[in-house]
Design a protein around this motif. Sequence first.
Motif, PDB file in Angstrom:
ATOM      1  N   THR A  91      46.524  20.878  32.678  1.00 43.16           N
ATOM      2  CA  THR A  91      46.349  22.495  32.021  1.00 43.16           C
ATOM      3  C   THR A  91      44.781  22.223  31.449  1.00 43.16           C
ATOM      4  OG1 THR A  91      48.451  22.862  31.962  1.00 43.16           O
ATOM      5  CG2 THR A  91      47.730  23.593  30.526  1.00 43.16           C
ATOM      6  N   TYR A  92      44.735  23.120  30.838  1.00 44.36           N
ATOM      7  CA  TYR A  92      42.539  23.602  30.410  1.00 44.36           C
ATOM      8  C   TYR A  92      42.609  24.936  30.117  1.00 44.36           C
ATOM      9  CZ  TYR A  92      42.111  19.494  33.821  1.00 44.36           C
ATOM     10  OH  TYR A  92      42.613  18.216  35.061  1.00 44.36           O
ATOM     11  N   SER A  93      41.998  24.635  28.954  1.00 46.00           N
ATOM     12  CA  SER A  93      41.033  26.232  28.328  1.00 46.00           C
ATOM     13  C   SER A  93      40.169  26.223  28.012  1.00 46.00           C
ATOM     14  CB  SER A  93      42.085  25.443  26.599  1.00 46.00           C
ATOM     15  OG  SER A  93      42.087  26.950  26.043  1.00 46.00           O
ATOM     16  N   VAL A  94      40.145  27.260  28.721  1.00 45.07           N
ATOM     17  CA  VAL A  94      38.073  28.100  28.890  1.00 45.07           C
ATOM     18  C   VAL A  94      38.829  28.830  27.964  1.00 45.07           C
ATOM     19  CG1 VAL A  94      36.736  28.698  30.397  1.00 45.07           C
ATOM     20  CG2 VAL A  94      38.867  27.464  31.107  1.00 45.07           C
ATOM     21  N   PRO A  95      37.233  28.957  26.989  1.00 45.42           N
ATOM     22  CA  PRO A  95      36.799  29.477  25.978  1.00 45.42           C
ATOM     23  C   PRO A  95      35.631  30.697  26.897  1.00 45.42           C
ATOM     24  CG  PRO A  95      35.129  27.450  25.676  1.00 45.42           C
ATOM     25  CD  PRO A  95      36.396  27.425  26.625  1.00 45.42           C
ATOM     26  N   ILE A  96      36.320  31.911  26.302  1.00 44.83           N
ATOM     27  CA  ILE A  96      35.328  33.755  26.754  1.00 44.83           C
ATOM     28  C   ILE A  96      35.249  34.060  26.323  1.00 44.83           C
ATOM     29  CG2 ILE A  96      35.706  35.243  29.013  1.00 44.83           C
ATOM     30  CD1 ILE A  96      36.444  32.354  29.940  1.00 44.83           C
ATOM     31  N   ASP A  97      33.367  34.327  26.259  1.00 43.92           N
ATOM     32  CA  ASP A  97      32.357  35.416  25.067  1.00 43.92           C
ATOM     33  C   ASP A  97      31.878  36.608  26.049  1.00 43.92           C
ATOM     34  OD1 ASP A  97      30.554  33.649  26.640  1.00 43.92           O
ATOM     35  OD2 ASP A  97      29.716  32.912  24.729  1.00 43.92           O
ATOM     36  N   SER A  98      32.620  36.989  27.673  1.00 41.61           N
ATOM     37  CA  SER A  98      32.289  37.635  27.715  1.00 41.61           C
ATOM     38  C   SER A  98      32.604  38.168  29.407  1.00 41.61           C
ATOM     39  CB  SER A  98      30.275  38.055  28.674  1.00 41.61           C
ATOM     40  OG  SER A  98      30.596  36.921  29.728  1.00 41.61           O
ATOM     41  N   ASN A  99      32.568  39.623  29.408  1.00 43.93           N
ATOM     42  CA  ASN A  99      33.628  39.822  30.443  1.00 43.93           C
ATOM     43  C   ASN A  99      33.268  38.905  31.957  1.00 43.93           C
ATOM     44  OD1 ASN A  99      35.091  41.591  29.128  1.00 43.93           O
ATOM     45  ND2 ASN A  99      33.871  43.249  29.115  1.00 43.93           N
ATOM     46  N   GLY A 100      33.685  39.244  33.045  1.00 45.34           N
ATOM     47  CA  GLY A 100      33.111  39.301  34.485  1.00 45.34           C
ATOM     48  C   GLY A 100      34.215  38.086  35.013  1.00 45.34           C
ATOM     49  N   VAL A 101      34.025  37.262  35.994  1.00 43.47           N
ATOM     50  CA  VAL A 101      35.216  36.580  36.571  1.00 43.47           C
ATOM     51  C   VAL A 101      35.067  35.895  36.396  1.00 43.47           C
ATOM     52  CG1 VAL A 101      35.383  36.063  39.142  1.00 43.47           C
ATOM     53  CG2 VAL A 101      34.913  38.722  38.684  1.00 43.47           C
ATOM     54  N   LEU A 102      36.303  34.474  36.595  1.00 43.80           N
ATOM     55  CA  LEU A 102      36.825  33.423  36.191  1.00 43.80           C
ATOM     56  C   LEU A 102      37.383  32.513  37.181  1.00 43.80           C
ATOM     57  CD1 LEU A 102      36.410  31.617  33.525  1.00 43.80           C
ATOM     58  CD2 LEU A 102      39.062  31.403  33.658  1.00 43.80           C
ATOM     59  N   GLU A 103      36.345  31.519  38.338  1.00 40.29           N
ATOM     60  CA  GLU A 103      36.716  30.845  39.525  1.00 40.29           C
ATOM     61  C   GLU A 103      37.559  29.343  38.767  1.00 40.29           C
ATOM     62  OE1 GLU A 103      35.316  29.667  43.490  1.00 40.29           O
ATOM     63  OE2 GLU A 103      34.051  31.002  42.062  1.00 40.29           O
ATOM     64  N   VAL A 104      38.231  29.465  39.230  1.00 37.33           N
ATOM     65  CA  VAL A 104      38.754  28.328  39.667  1.00 37.33           C
ATOM     66  C   VAL A 104      38.791  27.031  41.379  1.00 37.33           C
ATOM     67  CG1 VAL A 104      40.639  26.512  38.411  1.00 37.33           C
ATOM     68  CG2 VAL A 104      39.928  28.380  37.107  1.00 37.33           C
ATOM     69  N   SER A 105      38.518  26.214  41.743  1.00 36.27           N
ATOM     70  CA  SER A 105      39.107  25.485  41.974  1.00 36.27           C
ATOM     71  C   SER A 105      38.935  23.958  42.319  1.00 36.27           C
ATOM     72  CB  SER A 105      37.482  25.470  43.081  1.00 36.27           C
ATOM     73  OG  SER A 105      36.558  26.891  43.122  1.00 36.27           O
ATOM     74  N   VAL A 106      40.160  24.308  42.956  1.00 40.79           N
ATOM     75  CA  VAL A 106      40.509  22.266  42.785  1.00 40.79           C
ATOM     76  C   VAL A 106      40.792  22.036  44.361  1.00 40.79           C
ATOM     77  CG1 VAL A 106      42.656  23.354  42.628  1.00 40.79           C
ATOM     78  CG2 VAL A 106      42.658  20.702  41.446  1.00 40.79           C
ATOM     79  N   GLN A 107      40.738  20.567  44.130  1.00 43.07           N
ATOM     80  CA  GLN A 107      40.948  19.589  45.792  1.00 43.07           C
ATOM     81  C   GLN A 107      42.134  18.508  45.079  1.00 43.07           C
ATOM     82  OE1 GLN A 107      37.942  17.654  47.051  1.00 43.07           O
ATOM     83  NE2 GLN A 107      38.638  18.077  48.991  1.00 43.07           N
ATOM     84  N   ASN A 108      42.440  18.025  46.079  1.00 45.68           N
ATOM     85  CA  ASN A 108      43.937  17.055  45.404  1.00 45.68           C
ATOM     86  C   ASN A 108      43.405  15.895  46.346  1.00 45.68           C
ATOM     87  OD1 ASN A 108      45.730  18.362  43.929  1.00 45.68           O
ATOM     88  ND2 ASN A 108      46.900  18.236  45.365  1.00 45.68           N
ATOM     89  N   PHE A 109      44.082  14.961  46.704  1.00 48.21           N
ATOM     90  CA  PHE A 109      43.525  13.474  46.303  1.00 48.21           C
ATOM     91  C   PHE A 109      44.125  13.733  48.153  1.00 48.21           C
ATOM     92  CE2 PHE A 109      42.476  11.351  42.524  1.00 48.21           C
ATOM     93  CZ  PHE A 109      41.533  10.406  43.059  1.00 48.21           C
ATOM     94  N   ASN A 110      45.221  14.726  48.636  1.00 50.61           N
ATOM     95  CA  ASN A 110      44.826  14.371  50.093  1.00 50.61           C
ATOM     96  C   ASN A 110      43.759  15.097  50.575  1.00 50.61           C
ATOM     97  OD1 ASN A 110      45.766  17.385  48.799  1.00 50.61           O
ATOM     98  ND2 ASN A 110      47.612  17.559  50.280  1.00 50.61           N
ATOM     99  N   GLY A 111      42.964  16.063  50.338  1.00 50.45           N
ATOM    100  CA  GLY A 111      41.666  17.038  50.613  1.00 50.45           C
ATOM    101  C   GLY A 111      41.935  18.093  50.823  1.00 50.45           C
ATOM    102  N   MET A 112      43.382  18.593  50.324  1.00 54.04           N
ATOM    103  CA  MET A 112      43.849  20.078  50.681  1.00 54.04           C
ATOM    104  C   MET A 112      42.994  20.373  48.978  1.00 54.04           C
ATOM    105  SD  MET A 112      44.951  20.307  53.198  1.00 54.04           S
ATOM    106  CE  MET A 112      45.814  22.433  52.910  1.00 54.04           C
ATOM    107  N   SER A 113      42.864  21.861  49.461  1.00 49.88           N
ATOM    108  CA  SER A 113      42.156  22.899  47.983  1.00 49.88           C
ATOM    109  C   SER A 113      42.715  24.022  47.930  1.00 49.88           C
ATOM    110  CB  SER A 113      40.311  22.672  48.535  1.00 49.88           C
ATOM    111  OG  SER A 113      40.826  23.817  49.053  1.00 49.88           O
ATOM    112  N   ALA A 114      42.438  24.379  47.024  1.00 49.42           N
ATOM    113  CA  ALA A 114      43.129  25.969  45.943  1.00 49.42           C
ATOM    114  C   ALA A 114      42.025  26.584  44.985  1.00 49.42           C
ATOM    115  CB  ALA A 114      44.419  25.741  46.332  1.00 49.42           C
ATOM    116  N   ALA A 115      42.052  28.201  45.434  1.00 50.18           N
ATOM    117  CA  ALA A 115      40.690  28.801  44.600  1.00 50.18           C
ATOM    118  C   ALA A 115      41.488  30.195  44.485  1.00 50.18           C
ATOM    119  CB  ALA A 115      39.711  28.528  45.367  1.00 50.18           C
ATOM    120  N   GLU A 116      41.172  30.241  42.806  1.00 50.14           N
ATOM    121  CA  GLU A 116      41.989  31.250  42.087  1.00 50.14           C
ATOM    122  C   GLU A 116      41.115  32.091  41.612  1.00 50.14           C
ATOM    123  OE1 GLU A 116      44.535  33.988  41.716  1.00 50.14           O
ATOM    124  OE2 GLU A 116      44.900  32.219  42.717  1.00 50.14           O
TER     125      GLU A 116
END
Length: 263
Positions: A91-116
């Motif tokens: 769980t992570y907290s991200v400070p935001i000080d302007s409008n825009g698009v926040l992108e999060v990409s994560v990869q597991n140890f099994n090589g599978m990844s996801a983005a939101e």
Amino acid sequence: MKQTRTRRRRKTDSGDLRTVLLFYVLPFIVINSIIFYLFTAKPKVEITVGDTEDYLTTTATVRIRSLFPTKNLVIAKDGEAVNAEKLGSKTYSVPIDSNGVLEVSVQNFNGMSAAEFAHINILDDTAPAITEYTLDDEGVITITLADTQSGVDFESVYAVDSQEDQVFPLSEDRSAGEVKFDMDSHGLTLHARDFTGNEVQVTFTSHKDGDKEVLNSIEGTETSILASEQPEETAAAEPAEEESPEAEATEEDPAEDAENDEI
């Protein structure tokens, strides 16, 4: 005797089938299902954008849902990596000080990844808008201001006339968003900000149409606190100078010179 042997054979065959199903087929299915899950399980990303109290900043919370350890995690806003504070397990907290698009990409140890992705548009980066303006017969201009986010700061509203003198509204109706000024036909520049500091500057001019004073088209600029944009000045392009026919006539043609030399 034959019936007894047949029954025993059926029981034996039934027992062998159960043994195969229980000790071979079922373990094979279970083990392969586990292997398939281990190799294909994808993480899940949840992004929650919090509310804002000052319309200048907010906080986004990123949660990673996965049974496997995280190998790579990239949190970026508008293509640029941002710093995130770890609040707990995945769980992570991200400070935001302007409008825009926040992108999060994560990869597991099994090589599978996801983005939101999450679109952030709750911060106020737009100056107040002028929705209406009218000029009455007594030379008083009524201007209607609106700001749908932080709101118009009416304490900041003033104008500058053509003599560079600062003037304040004759009256205000904050519920309707209206301010009134004595009109200066040579130029009256309105200054207004919202509560986050975004400012609009608009110049009003007028001209005589018979016996009636008529407003001209307005000209203005906006300054955004969040975007840190500076108003750009535009100038009309000057027409390119055309070469006169006399100048063209005075130019020597190399082909003609060559013919003259031969003669």
